[in-house]
Motif scaffolding. Structure first.
Motif, mmCIF file in Angstrom:
data_model
loop_
_atom_site.group_PDB
_atom_site.id
_atom_site.type_symbol
_atom_site.label_atom_id
_atom_site.label_comp_id
_atom_site.label_asym_id
_atom_site.label_seq_id
_atom_site.Cartn_x
_atom_site.Cartn_y
_atom_site.Cartn_z
ATOM 1 N N ALA A 172 81.617 -0.366 -10.124
ATOM 2 C CA ALA A 172 81.650 0.737 -11.082
ATOM 3 C C ALA A 172 82.232 0.294 -12.420
ATOM 4 O O ALA A 172 81.740 0.676 -13.488
ATOM 5 C CB ALA A 172 82.454 1.903 -10.512
ATOM 6 N N THR A 173 83.269 -0.512 -12.379
ATOM 7 C CA THR A 173 83.870 -1.005 -13.615
ATOM 8 C C THR A 173 82.890 -1.878 -14.399
ATOM 9 O O THR A 173 82.768 -1.752 -15.625
ATOM 10 C CB THR A 173 85.150 -1.801 -13.313
ATOM 11 N N GLU A 174 82.163 -2.737 -13.706
ATOM 12 C CA GLU A 174 81.195 -3.595 -14.391
ATOM 13 C C GLU A 174 80.034 -2.782 -14.955
ATOM 14 O O GLU A 174 79.560 -3.038 -16.069
ATOM 15 C CB GLU A 174 80.668 -4.672 -13.441
ATOM 16 N N LEU A 175 79.582 -1.786 -14.202
ATOM 17 C CA LEU A 175 78.473 -0.952 -14.683
ATOM 18 C C LEU A 175 78.877 -0.096 -15.870
ATOM 19 O O LEU A 175 78.023 0.363 -16.633
ATOM 20 C CB LEU A 175 77.932 -0.079 -13.548
ATOM 21 N N ALA A 176 80.171 0.161 -16.026
ATOM 22 C CA ALA A 176 80.641 0.963 -17.156
ATOM 23 C C ALA A 176 80.610 0.173 -18.461
ATOM 24 O O ALA A 176 80.784 0.754 -19.541
ATOM 25 C CB ALA A 176 82.054 1.465 -16.887
ATOM 26 N N GLY A 177 80.359 -1.133 -18.391
ATOM 27 C CA GLY A 177 80.316 -1.959 -19.587
ATOM 28 C C GLY A 177 79.054 -1.754 -20.406
ATOM 29 O O GLY A 177 78.074 -1.147 -19.961
ATOM 30 N N ASP A 178 79.071 -2.291 -21.615
ATOM 31 C CA ASP A 178 77.958 -2.101 -22.546
ATOM 32 C C ASP A 178 76.648 -2.685 -22.033
ATOM 33 O O ASP A 178 75.565 -2.204 -22.389
ATOM 34 C CB ASP A 178 78.300 -2.731 -23.900
ATOM 35 N N ALA A 179 76.706 -3.714 -21.214
ATOM 36 C CA ALA A 179 75.484 -4.361 -20.729
ATOM 37 C C ALA A 179 74.614 -3.414 -19.908
ATOM 38 O O ALA A 179 73.393 -3.607 -19.819
ATOM 39 C CB ALA A 179 75.838 -5.592 -19.898
#
Length: 297
Positions: A78-85
């Protein structure tokens, strides 16, 4: 179609159309989620939105983790998916994931609160409407329903209200009893490829209404065609939830939305499933490269 491997945990995100303005799908978690299956789910979502004239790519994501490490792995996902990418990728919880696991992604999701709160009921209403439209009404019809989640558990009562007689076969000794029930309408969709070449001949129903993605394989579809058994397009029958997220004046009534869509494909010379694929592809061709491979298992 592109598969993005995550860096923070063992997982991936499949995006069907690389240049779409947004991508929508689900994320699942298990010790090992297969990429090939995720690709099929992403393709099905692409065709759903294309059929209803929406410029959206299908997406499908996974978190691979054993039970004792799942919570930490999903949090990292979830934290990685919340990034701009991944700012244009919008995912809802699938098997092995709870809505709370994805809470930090909700603030940027374009789907309104009513979509999240009413999607099961709207999806179920669309399935019943699809069956009624294809069957010429449900009064006096017999229906067997495969129930496997919160949404499908709503279906028996909704079919009864619509006038159908719901048959509930004993599955204690035969898990496939629902699929083989002597009924007019079969509602099924617990897994991709549920009805294949090996068991299609045992299906008695004359109308198959999918309640999940791609339950009928290509070989089974061909066999059903020879027997004049109608198979509805799963990416249409399960789209009632789009009524909670209308665009460009589209219907806000799930039964009306899906019923009208099924009416549009019922008389197609290639049958409703292939006809729906052609409609989706015609829209895709106006703004994107039509992907190779239809969403048929």
């Amino acid at each position: 179609m592109t598969t993005h491997k995550l860096t923070s945990t063992d997982g991936f995100v499949v995006l069907d159309l690389d240049d779409a303005p947004m991508a929508i799908g689900i994320v699942r978690s298990a010790p090992k989620v297969l990429v090939d299956g995720a690709k099929w789910l992403a393709r099905s979502e692409t065709y759903r939105y294309a059929f209803f004239d929406r410029k959206v790519s299908g997406a499908s994501a996974a978190v691979n983790a054993p039970v004792d490490a799942k919570a930490e792995a999903i949090a990292s996902f979830a934290t990685e998916l919340a990034g701009d990418a991944f700012s244009t990728v919008h995912l809802s919880a699938g098997r092995g994931i709870s809505p709370d696991d994805l809470a930090e992604l909700r603030s940027r999701d374009p789907r309104p609160e009513s979509w999240w709160s009413e999607r099961d009921a709207l999806t179920a209403a669309g399935i019943v409407a699809a069956a009624g439209q294809a069957a010429g009404g449900l009064s006096g019809r017999t229906v067997a329903i495969e129930t496997f989640d919160a949404m499908t558990s709503l279906l028996p009562e909704m079919f009864r209200v619509a006038g159908a007689t719901v048959i509930e076969p004993d599955v204690s000794e035969d898990a496939s009893a629902v699929l083989h029930a002597d009924v007019d309408v079969l509602v099924a969709g617990s897994k991709v490829g549920l009805i294949g070449d090996a068991n299609a001949s045992n299906v008695v129903a004359r109308l198959i209404v999918p309640s999940g993605p791609m339950p009928v394989t290509a070989k089974a579809l061909a066999a059903f065609g020879r027997r004049e058994v109608t198979v509805l397009p799963d990416f249409v029958t399960t789209s009632g939830h789009l009524a909670a997220w209308p665009v460009d004046g589209s219907s806000t009534d799930a039964a009306e939305l899906v019923g009208a869509a099924i009416a549009q494909v019922m008389t197609h010379e290639k049958g409703p499933l292939l006809g729906a694929c052609e409609i989706a592809e015609a829209f895709l061709g106006t703004w994107a490269t039509v992907p190779f491979g239809r969403p048929i298992a």
